[in-house]
Write a protein that holds these residues in place. Structure first.
Motif, short mmCIF file in Angstrom:
data_model
loop_
_atom_site.label_atom_id
_atom_site.label_comp_id
_atom_site.label_asym_id
_atom_site.label_seq_id
_atom_site.Cartn_x
_atom_site.Cartn_y
_atom_site.Cartn_z
N ARG A 93 13.49 -10.15 8.59
CA ARG A 93 13.21 -8.79 8.16
C ARG A 93 12.72 -8.75 6.73
O ARG A 93 12.96 -9.67 5.95
CB ARG A 93 14.46 -7.93 8.30
N TRP A 94 12.00 -7.69 6.43
CA TRP A 94 11.56 -7.44 5.06
C TRP A 94 12.69 -6.74 4.32
O TRP A 94 13.37 -5.88 4.87
CB TRP A 94 10.32 -6.55 5.04
N GLU A 95 12.87 -7.11 3.06
CA GLU A 95 13.88 -6.47 2.23
C GLU A 95 13.21 -5.91 0.99
O GLU A 95 12.36 -6.57 0.38
CB GLU A 95 14.98 -7.46 1.85
N ILE A 96 13.58 -4.68 0.64
CA ILE A 96 13.05 -4.00 -0.55
C ILE A 96 14.22 -3.41 -1.32
O ILE A 96 15.33 -3.31 -0.80
CB ILE A 96 12.06 -2.88 -0.17
N ALA A 97 13.97 -3.01 -2.55
CA ALA A 97 15.01 -2.39 -3.36
C ALA A 97 15.39 -1.02 -2.78
O ALA A 97 14.53 -0.29 -2.27
CB ALA A 97 14.53 -2.25 -4.81
N ARG A 98 16.65 -0.70 -2.83
CA ARG A 98 17.17 0.53 -2.25
C ARG A 98 16.45 1.81 -2.69
O ARG A 98 16.27 2.72 -1.88
CB ARG A 98 18.67 0.65 -2.56
N PRO A 99 16.01 1.95 -3.94
CA PRO A 99 15.34 3.19 -4.33
C PRO A 99 14.07 3.50 -3.53
O PRO A 99 13.60 4.63 -3.51
CB PRO A 99 14.99 2.99 -5.81
N HIS A 100 13.51 2.51 -2.83
CA HIS A 100 12.29 2.72 -2.05
C HIS A 100 12.56 3.04 -0.59
O HIS A 100 11.63 3.21 0.20
CB HIS A 100 11.40 1.48 -2.14
N LEU A 101 13.83 3.13 -0.22
CA LEU A 101 14.19 3.31 1.18
C LEU A 101 13.59 4.56 1.81
O LEU A 101 12.96 4.50 2.86
CB LEU A 101 15.72 3.33 1.33
N ARG A 102 13.78 5.71 1.20
CA ARG A 102 13.30 6.96 1.78
C ARG A 102 11.79 6.92 1.99
O ARG A 102 11.28 7.32 3.03
CB ARG A 102 13.67 8.15 0.90
N THR A 103 11.06 6.40 1.01
CA THR A 103 9.60 6.34 1.10
C THR A 103 9.15 5.45 2.24
O THR A 103 8.29 5.83 3.05
CB THR A 103 9.00 5.83 -0.23
N ILE A 104 9.73 4.25 2.36
CA ILE A 104 9.28 3.32 3.39
C ILE A 104 9.72 3.79 4.78
O ILE A 104 8.98 3.64 5.75
CB ILE A 104 9.73 1.87 3.10
N GLU B 168 0.83 -1.21 0.00
CA GLU B 168 0.00 0.00 0.00
C GLU B 168 0.87 1.26 0.00
O GLU B 168 0.53 2.24 -0.64
CB GLU B 168 -0.92 0.01 1.21
N GLU B 169 1.98 1.21 0.72
CA GLU B 169 2.86 2.38 0.80
C GLU B 169 3.71 2.57 -0.45
O GLU B 169 3.94 3.69 -0.88
CB GLU B 169 3.78 2.28 2.03
N LEU B 170 4.19 1.46 -1.02
CA LEU B 170 5.15 1.55 -2.13
C LEU B 170 4.55 1.26 -3.50
O LEU B 170 5.18 1.55 -4.51
CB LEU B 170 6.33 0.60 -1.88
N GLY B 171 3.39 0.65 -3.53
CA GLY B 171 2.77 0.32 -4.81
C GLY B 171 2.75 -1.17 -5.07
O GLY B 171 3.59 -1.92 -4.56
N GLU B 172 1.80 -1.60 -5.83
CA GLU B 172 1.58 -3.03 -6.10
C GLU B 172 2.71 -3.69 -6.91
O GLU B 172 2.85 -4.89 -6.89
CB GLU B 172 0.24 -3.23 -6.82
N ARG B 173 3.50 -2.90 -7.61
CA ARG B 173 4.56 -3.48 -8.45
C ARG B 173 5.81 -3.84 -7.65
O ARG B 173 6.71 -4.50 -8.16
CB ARG B 173 4.90 -2.51 -9.56
N ILE B 174 5.88 -3.42 -6.40
CA ILE B 174 7.03 -3.70 -5.54
C ILE B 174 7.00 -5.17 -5.12
O ILE B 174 5.94 -5.74 -4.90
CB ILE B 174 6.98 -2.79 -4.29
N ARG B 175 8.16 -5.78 -4.98
CA ARG B 175 8.26 -7.18 -4.57
C ARG B 175 9.05 -7.30 -3.27
O ARG B 175 10.22 -7.68 -3.27
CB ARG B 175 8.92 -8.01 -5.66
N PRO B 176 8.44 -6.95 -2.12
CA PRO B 176 9.17 -7.12 -0.86
C PRO B 176 9.41 -8.60 -0.58
O PRO B 176 8.58 -9.44 -0.89
CB PRO B 176 8.23 -6.51 0.18
N GLU B 177 10.58 -8.90 -0.04
CA GLU B 177 10.92 -10.29 0.25
C GLU B 177 11.21 -10.44 1.74
O GLU B 177 11.89 -9.62 2.34
CB GLU B 177 12.15 -10.72 -0.54
N TRP B 178 10.66 -11.51 2.34
CA TRP B 178 10.90 -11.80 3.75
C TRP B 178 12.18 -12.60 3.85
O TRP B 178 12.33 -13.66 3.23
CB TRP B 178 9.73 -12.55 4.35
#
Length: 120
Positions: free
Chosen positions: A32-43, A14-24
């Motif tokens: 921990r959840w891991e996301i791509a670095r470009p989304h860091l500031r937003t999350i 919901e915060e980053l968009g449906e196209r994001i693929r967070p990985e546990w």
């Protein structure tokens, strides 16, 4: 993220968009959840808004040296050994010397103090 009812994955999407693929990643303790670095500031901003504060741990490469890409960067994305200290020209006091096409060397003299005592 503290335990709360509902899906944390759903909230991340919901915060980053449906196209994001967070990985546990539960290989780490705690998991921990891991996301791509470009989304860091937003999350990070969304987490701070939701919980009041957030601890952020970043990984940097001890062997990746600063170069012109780091010095001239405009965004947040930095992975080199300076841990963001020189990113975007932040270390304006450094006397950079260009060596090769992109490699920078800090030519400022450094001083180290050692106290040597006799063994007797």
């Amino acid at each position: 993220m503290p335990y709360q009812e509902g899906s944390k994955r759903r909230w991340i999407l919901e915060e980053l968009g449906e196209r994001i693929r967070p990985e546990w990643n539960n290989a780490m303790t705690p998991g921990r959840w891991e996301i791509a670095r470009p989304h860091l500031r937003t999350i990070v901003s969304a987490l701070a808004e939701r919980f009041g504060e957030v601890d952020v741990y970043l990984q940097f490469s001890a062997t990746e040296r600063c170069d012109t890409r780091c010095r001239d960067a405009a965004g947040d994305d930095c992975t080199c050994s300076c841990m963001g200290e020189n990113h975007g020209g932040a270390a304006y006091w450094r006397n950079w010397m260009l060596v090769g096409e992109t490699t920078l060397v800090d030519v400022a003299r450094k001083e180290r103090h050692l106290l040597v005592r006799s063994r007797s």
